[in-house]
Each structure stands twice: as C-alpha cells, then as structure tokens.
Design a protein around this motif. Structure first.
Motif, PDB file in Angstrom:
ATOM      1  N   GLY A 274       0.801  -1.210   0.000  1.00 22.95           N
ATOM      2  CA  GLY A 274       0.000   0.000   0.000  1.00 22.95           C
ATOM      3  C   GLY A 274       0.833   1.259   0.000  1.00 22.95           C
ATOM      4  O   GLY A 274       0.338   2.339  -0.345  1.00 22.95           O
ATOM      5  N   GLU A 275       2.109   1.143   0.375  1.00 22.35           N
ATOM      6  CA  GLU A 275       3.016   2.288   0.392  1.00 22.35           C
ATOM      7  C   GLU A 275       3.962   2.264  -0.804  1.00 22.35           C
ATOM      8  O   GLU A 275       4.915   3.033  -0.872  1.00 22.35           O
ATOM      9  N   GLY A 276       3.704   1.360  -1.761  1.00 21.07           N
ATOM     10  CA  GLY A 276       4.534   1.295  -2.953  1.00 21.07           C
ATOM     11  C   GLY A 276       5.854   0.603  -2.746  1.00 21.07           C
ATOM     12  O   GLY A 276       6.792   0.794  -3.530  1.00 21.07           O
ATOM     13  N   PHE A 277       5.978  -0.237  -1.696  1.00 17.81           N
ATOM     14  CA  PHE A 277       7.257  -0.874  -1.413  1.00 17.81           C
ATOM     15  C   PHE A 277       7.015  -2.272  -0.854  1.00 17.81           C
ATOM     16  O   PHE A 277       7.129  -2.515   0.337  1.00 17.81           O
ATOM     17  N   GLY A 278       6.684  -3.197  -1.737  1.00 20.54           N
ATOM     18  CA  GLY A 278       6.501  -4.584  -1.334  1.00 20.54           C
ATOM     19  C   GLY A 278       7.333  -5.493  -2.219  1.00 20.54           C
ATOM     20  O   GLY A 278       7.678  -5.142  -3.349  1.00 20.54           O
ATOM     21  N   THR A 279       7.686  -6.680  -1.713  1.00 20.20           N
ATOM     22  CA  THR A 279       8.454  -7.648  -2.494  1.00 20.20           C
ATOM     23  C   THR A 279       7.514  -8.361  -3.451  1.00 20.20           C
ATOM     24  O   THR A 279       6.668  -9.158  -3.035  1.00 20.20           O
ATOM     25  N   LEU A 280       7.644  -8.056  -4.730  1.00 22.00           N
ATOM     26  CA  LEU A 280       6.774  -8.656  -5.739  1.00 22.00           C
ATOM     27  C   LEU A 280       7.187 -10.086  -6.053  1.00 22.00           C
ATOM     28  O   LEU A 280       6.345 -10.908  -6.399  1.00 22.00           O
ATOM     29  N   PHE A 281       8.475 -10.365  -5.946  1.00 21.67           N
ATOM     30  CA  PHE A 281       8.949 -11.733  -6.125  1.00 21.67           C
ATOM     31  C   PHE A 281      10.373 -11.837  -5.607  1.00 21.67           C
ATOM     32  O   PHE A 281      11.104 -10.844  -5.529  1.00 21.67           O
ATOM     33  N   THR A 282      10.751 -13.056  -5.226  1.00 20.35           N
ATOM     34  CA  THR A 282      12.141 -13.404  -4.967  1.00 20.35           C
ATOM     35  C   THR A 282      12.619 -14.207  -6.166  1.00 20.35           C
ATOM     36  O   THR A 282      11.979 -15.179  -6.563  1.00 20.35           O
ATOM     37  N   GLY A 283      13.721 -13.786  -6.767  1.00 21.92           N
ATOM     38  CA  GLY A 283      14.278 -14.509  -7.901  1.00 21.92           C
ATOM     39  C   GLY A 283      15.567 -15.192  -7.507  1.00 21.92           C
ATOM     40  O   GLY A 283      16.474 -14.563  -6.960  1.00 21.92           O
ATOM     41  N   GLU A 284      15.649 -16.498  -7.759  1.00 22.28           N
ATOM     42  CA  GLU A 284      16.860 -17.268  -7.466  1.00 22.28           C
ATOM     43  C   GLU A 284      17.442 -17.790  -8.779  1.00 22.28           C
ATOM     44  O   GLU A 284      16.744 -18.478  -9.541  1.00 22.28           O
TER      45      GLU A 284
END
Length: 384
Positions: A274-284
């Motif tokens: 909601g604040e524009g700062f979330g982890t959309l994905f973890t890439g390995e």
C-alpha cells in the motif's frame, strides 16, 4: 491482499508475442514518458547513435523492436532508454558460491502497479531468460553461459547522460559470458542514474558493482547490495530500510543453496504494498544449471533455458496487518503519473496520505500535460 499476474513467454526473435506486449503496455509507458519530461530528451537520431556507439551488438534488435512498435519518434526514443526520465525501485541482492553450488538471489521491491510481471526467454544475440523492464530491458536474468545479473536502485535520484540500467543489463547478458567480461562492459557503458549490480557466473565468480550517474563502475568488496552506495546520502533510507537490509545480508552465513530462504522473511522481504514498497517476487538464479525460480510466500515457479515452459501465474501478495486498502473508486489508470518518490517520502516522515490524494495530483499533472500538448498542436496547425 492484492494480486498480480506473472507471465512466462518464449520468442526467439521479436515478433507477434513481443508486439502483443507492446500494445498492452505502451499506453501506460507513453503517459509516463510524457509526464516525466521524456519529450525534452535527445531525439530519435541521437538515441540511435548512442546505441550504435555503446551497444553495437544490439542495434539490429533495437531497430527491429522500433519497427514492430510502429516506428514513431517517441517509441524509438523510449526504447533506446538513452537519457530517460528518472525511475526508482527497491531490491536486495546477494550472490554466493560454495560446495552446495552457485546462487544469485534478489528481492524485487516496488508497487505492483509498476511492474510488467514478464519472464521472457529470447535468442536475440544468444539465449537469455529474465524479468523484463521497459519492454525489452531486464531487472535480472541469466544467459546460456550461466552468467547471472540483477539490479537494485542506488538510492539517489540525480541523473546524468547515460542509458537506463535495464538496457545495460540486457546488453551484458546478450554479449558477456563471465563476471570479468561483464565488469569491462559496465565500466564502459554509462548509466543515467545510480544503480547497484550483483553478478555471478558458472565458475563461482561473483561481484557487486556501484554504477554512478554518467559513467563509472566501482567494484565493492562483497557480492551483495541494497539501496545505497558508499558515497552520497540515499533517498528515504528509513523508509526503504536499506542499511538494515544491507547489515542483515552482511551477517548471513547461509550456504548458497539455502540463500533464497533468507530473502522470504524480514527484514529482506517487504509487505508494504500500500506504500509502494513490497516484495513482488524473490528470484533465485542457478548459473551451473542455467535455471531460475520465482519464489513467493505460498508458491514458486521454476524455469530453465533448456526446458522453458510458457504460462501464467496469478499470485496473491499479502499486505502487512493493519493496512487499510485504497478506498473504492481510486483510478489506478493514473499510476503512471503518480509521484512515487513523494509517496515514499511522505510515508517515511509519518505524513502519508490516502492514495486518492496522490492519484488526484497525478490526474492534475496529466490534464496539464494534455493541455500543453494540445496547445502545441493548435499552434502547429496555425503555423501550417
């Protein structure tokens, strides 16, 4: 809760699949490009000349993409990413090699409204697989030599003459096979903003590089990065928690094969969507296997260059407890105009406003831009 669709697409050369993505994403990118002052940047001829000078191996692909996009001056300037408008992001990165293997892991932290969610496998110069930004650049990826790379915003919004970093990452994966070759390219090609890059290759070599605005690549002692650099003061450090995340990465003693587990929990994993700062994905990324995984709290998606499978995933992104979703009726088509830097600063200072406040301001910006463009058109007609 919020949801986001991720797509996996394979197309050896730019064609109908890429054109479909262009048709889908260009209206929002075009609005962003205009609103952020892209029209005042270098013209199409200068942009192509910069591409020819710094990335000649990609010039034929660039020309083909421009043609598929319709050949307009604006599309050519946008796709070159030469001296583009500013753009930001979050992200945590680390690479590690030991007897359990070689891994590069990244968290991609941003607003869900501002990510394309596209994993593309292509063979433009060589086989490459990665997460797309700006319709052909990459935020992270791997090539058939096992070279892996990922980026993180460097923490400062100052700009200078250079390319958008996602195009530079595309170039590295299309033309380099080792970390050493990549470092030579990164030192040669100017970035328009401060970014941090982490690389790893099949031999176990790794590096972290600070890209300076206008040119200059400084290799750091450890293969990890967040959202600040050794020199300068980063934007909104309390909001991004960049120093906290960097310290956590520095202390990690996890084996390479288990490194991804540390990225799926605090403080590396973010849930402030909601604040524009979330982890959309973890890439390995696994350089030895030529493979990668997209990882979310409740599922994962494995792909490899040799056995790539097209498809889509609808992923649920959980927001932290206590967050109130945006009020009904918020016009999210204005997301391209929202000043996300100001949003972050407001929330970091404890004076965050309802999202409709920022969307309303964005709408005013769009209306002003439209009026100016219409005025220019009317004056052009009168002159004609």
């Amino acid at each position: 809760m919020t949801t986001m669709t991720f797509d996996a697409v394979s197309e050896h050369r730019p064609g109908p699949k890429w054109h479909a993505r262009w048709q889908r994403s260009w209206p929002a990118y075009e609005a962003w490009f205009i609103a952020r002052g892209g029209e005042s940047g270098p013209d199409a001829r200068a942009c192509r000349a910069a591409m020819q000078r710094h990335m000649p191996e990609l010039i034929s692909t660039y020309d083909q993409l421009v043609a598929i996009a319709g050949g307009s001056n604006r599309a050519a300037r946008f796709l070159s990413t030469w001296c583009p408008p500013t753009y930001l992001g979050g992200c945590s990165l680390a690479a590690r090699a030991d007897d359990s293997g070689v891994r590069l892991v990244r968290n991609y932290d941003l607003s869900p409204d501002l990510n394309e969610g596209l994993l593309l496998r292509s063979e433009w110069v060589r086989p490459v697989m990665g997460m797309v930004e700006f319709l052909w650049g990459l935020s992270d990826g791997i090539n058939d030599a096992g070279l892996s790379v990922a980026l993180a915003y460097g923490g400062r919004s100052e700009v200078a003459e250079g390319f958008g970093i996602t195009t530079i990452l595309r170039y590295v994966l299309e033309t380099c096979t080792t970390v050493a070759e990549s470092l030579a390219a990164l030192r040669r090609i100017p970035s328009h903003m401060a970014y941090n890059i982490v690389l790893a290759d099949r031999t176990g070599a790794s590096a972290s590089v600070e890209m300076r605005p206008g040119g200059g690549a400084v290799v750091m002692p450890d293969a990890l990065a967040t959202n600040h650099q050794r020199e300068g003061t980063p934007d909104r450090p309390a909001f991004t928690r960049t120093y906290e995340r960097h310290a956590h990465l520095t202390r990690l003693e996890t084996r390479a094969a288990e490194l991804h587990k540390s990225f799926t929990s605090a403080p590396l994993h973010q849930d402030r969507f909601g604040e524009g700062f979330g982890t959309l994905f973890t890439g390995e990324y696994d350089p030895e296997a030529g493979a990668m995984r997209l990882i979310w709290p409740d599922e994962q998606w494995a792909q490899s260059l040799d056995a790539f499978e097209e498809g889509s995933r609808l992923v649920t992104l959980a927001t932290r407890a206590g967050w109130t979703p945006p009020e009904a009726g918020t016009d999210w088509t204005m997301a391209a105009y929202v000043d996300w830097v100001q949003v972050g600063r407001d929330y970091a200072a404890g004076r965050g406003q309802p999202m409709e406040t920022y969307v309303s301001a964005a709408r005013q910006t769009e209306n002003t831009t439209t009026a100016v463009l219409q005025g220019r058109g009317e004056r052009a007609i009168l002159r004609g």
